[in-house]
Design a protein around this motif. Structure first.
Motif, PDB file in Angstrom:
ATOM      1  N   SER A 219      50.291  45.146  44.101  1.00  0.00           N
ATOM      2  CA  SER A 219      51.534  44.391  43.935  1.00  0.00           C
ATOM      3  C   SER A 219      52.733  45.245  44.355  1.00  0.00           C
ATOM      4  CB  SER A 219      51.698  43.967  42.474  1.00  0.00           C
ATOM      5  OG  SER A 219      51.936  45.107  41.661  1.00  0.00           O
ATOM      6  N   GLU A 220      53.875  44.596  44.488  1.00  0.00           N
ATOM      7  CA  GLU A 220      55.105  45.316  44.831  1.00  0.00           C
ATOM      8  C   GLU A 220      55.426  46.347  43.746  1.00  0.00           C
ATOM      9  OE1 GLU A 220      58.239  47.047  46.392  1.00  0.00           O
ATOM     10  OE2 GLU A 220      56.862  45.744  47.478  1.00  0.00           O
ATOM     11  N   GLU A 221      55.205  45.979  42.478  1.00  0.00           N
ATOM     12  CA  GLU A 221      55.439  46.934  41.380  1.00  0.00           C
ATOM     13  C   GLU A 221      54.571  48.173  41.528  1.00  0.00           C
ATOM     14  OE1 GLU A 221      54.695  44.716  37.796  1.00  0.00           O
ATOM     15  OE2 GLU A 221      56.671  45.292  37.037  1.00  0.00           O
ATOM     16  N   PHE A 222      53.312  47.956  41.889  1.00  0.00           N
ATOM     17  CA  PHE A 222      52.383  49.066  42.049  1.00  0.00           C
ATOM     18  C   PHE A 222      52.848  49.993  43.175  1.00  0.00           C
ATOM     19  CE2 PHE A 222      48.522  51.150  43.571  1.00  0.00           C
ATOM     20  CZ  PHE A 222      47.990  51.602  42.378  1.00  0.00           C
TER      21      PHE A 222
ATOM     22  N   ASN B 108      43.461  51.303  34.994  1.00  0.00           N
ATOM     23  CA  ASN B 108      43.347  50.231  33.992  1.00  0.00           C
ATOM     24  C   ASN B 108      44.563  50.189  33.079  1.00  0.00           C
ATOM     25  OD1 ASN B 108      40.853  49.241  34.850  1.00  0.00           O
ATOM     26  ND2 ASN B 108      39.772  50.828  33.720  1.00  0.00           N
ATOM     27  N   ILE B 109      45.112  51.339  32.766  1.00  0.00           N
ATOM     28  CA  ILE B 109      46.326  51.371  31.944  1.00  0.00           C
ATOM     29  C   ILE B 109      47.455  50.663  32.687  1.00  0.00           C
ATOM     30  CG2 ILE B 109      48.101  52.878  30.958  1.00  0.00           C
ATOM     31  CD1 ILE B 109      45.814  54.906  30.384  1.00  0.00           C
ATOM     32  N   ALA B 110      47.581  50.932  33.981  1.00  0.00           N
ATOM     33  CA  ALA B 110      48.619  50.259  34.783  1.00  0.00           C
ATOM     34  C   ALA B 110      48.433  48.751  34.716  1.00  0.00           C
ATOM     35  CB  ALA B 110      48.572  50.757  36.232  1.00  0.00           C
ATOM     36  N   LYS B 111      47.193  48.280  34.852  1.00  0.00           N
ATOM     37  CA  LYS B 111      46.925  46.836  34.762  1.00  0.00           C
ATOM     38  C   LYS B 111      47.335  46.293  33.402  1.00  0.00           C
ATOM     39  CE  LYS B 111      42.887  46.916  37.751  1.00  0.00           C
ATOM     40  NZ  LYS B 111      41.433  46.724  37.772  1.00  0.00           N
ATOM     41  N   ASP B 112      46.962  47.022  32.319  1.00  0.00           N
ATOM     42  CA  ASP B 112      47.313  46.579  30.966  1.00  0.00           C
ATOM     43  C   ASP B 112      48.823  46.481  30.771  1.00  0.00           C
ATOM     44  OD1 ASP B 112      44.660  46.446  30.311  1.00  0.00           O
ATOM     45  OD2 ASP B 112      44.672  48.184  28.968  1.00  0.00           O
ATOM     46  N   LEU B 113      49.551  47.329  31.483  1.00  0.00           N
ATOM     47  CA  LEU B 113      51.009  47.328  31.357  1.00  0.00           C
ATOM     48  C   LEU B 113      51.665  46.308  32.293  1.00  0.00           C
ATOM     49  CD1 LEU B 113      51.624  51.176  31.118  1.00  0.00           C
ATOM     50  CD2 LEU B 113      51.609  49.520  29.244  1.00  0.00           C
ATOM     51  N   GLY B 114      50.830  45.562  33.020  1.00  0.00           N
ATOM     52  CA  GLY B 114      51.358  44.521  33.900  1.00  0.00           C
ATOM     53  C   GLY B 114      51.627  44.977  35.318  1.00  0.00           C
ATOM     54  N   ILE B 115      51.157  46.171  35.675  1.00  0.00           N
ATOM     55  CA  ILE B 115      51.337  46.681  37.037  1.00  0.00           C
ATOM     56  C   ILE B 115      50.016  46.447  37.768  1.00  0.00           C
ATOM     57  CG2 ILE B 115      51.919  48.691  38.439  1.00  0.00           C
ATOM     58  CD1 ILE B 115      53.228  49.872  35.870  1.00  0.00           C
TER      59      ILE B 115
END
Length: 166
Positions: A118-121, A107-114
């Motif tokens: 996704s390619e970022e992930f 969830n922290i990754a999602k909050d940070l836009g990751i």
């Protein structure tokens, strides 16, 4: 004809269920493995590990010490927070704020836009694996608090040689 389609559909559904379960499992364990490695390295020799993190993330050692406290003295959470902040290009106070909400690293990754998948992930996962490999290589070069090398294979060889000398 209808029976064949039902069997194919069942197989496809089973495959998709297994695949999505495996994907979720590996994503979750990727974070766990990275955190566990960082915790192991940091607890074995906190000074050396703190210096490694400071060098890798271009921070001074006192900033690493302050962040270590904010991440509840968890080297694993600190390292994961540094990597997520680096990748998302968000300031550390944003990462710490998300961490303090105690919502889990996914969830922290999602909050940070990751976004998961996704390619970022995927890039973050590759970065985590590469960091872990770099730590292991560098750690093998460093001395543990007892003064012995952290290379287990070398320690086993030297122990077996000393047994033969008695």
């Amino acid at each position: 004809m209808i029976i064949i389609r039902k069997n194919k559909m069942k197989r496809l559904l089973i495959f998709l269920l297994i695949f999505t379960s495996f994907t979720a499992y590996t994503q979750k364990n990727g974070f766990r493995y990275y955190r566990a490695s960082a915790d192991r390295f940091g607890s074995d020799n906190p000074v050396v590990f703190g210096q490694m993190l400071a060098r890798q993330y271009n921070l001074n050692e006192s900033a690493i010490g302050d962040l270590h406290l904010k991440f509840n003295r968890s080297w694993g959470d600190l390292a994961l927070g540094l990597e997520m902040g680096n990748l998302s290009k968000k300031p550390m106070y944003t990462v710490v704020g998300a961490y303090e909400k105690n919502q889990g690293w996914g969830n922290i990754a999602k909050d940070l836009g990751i976004k998961p998948g996704s390619e970022e992930f995927h890039r973050m996962k590759r970065e985590l694996n590469q960091r872990n490999t770099e730590w292991s290589r560098e750690w093998d070069k460093k001395a543990s608090p007892s003064g012995e090398k952290n290379n287990k294979k070398a320690n086993k060889k030297s122990a077996s040689k000393s047994k033969g000398k008695k």
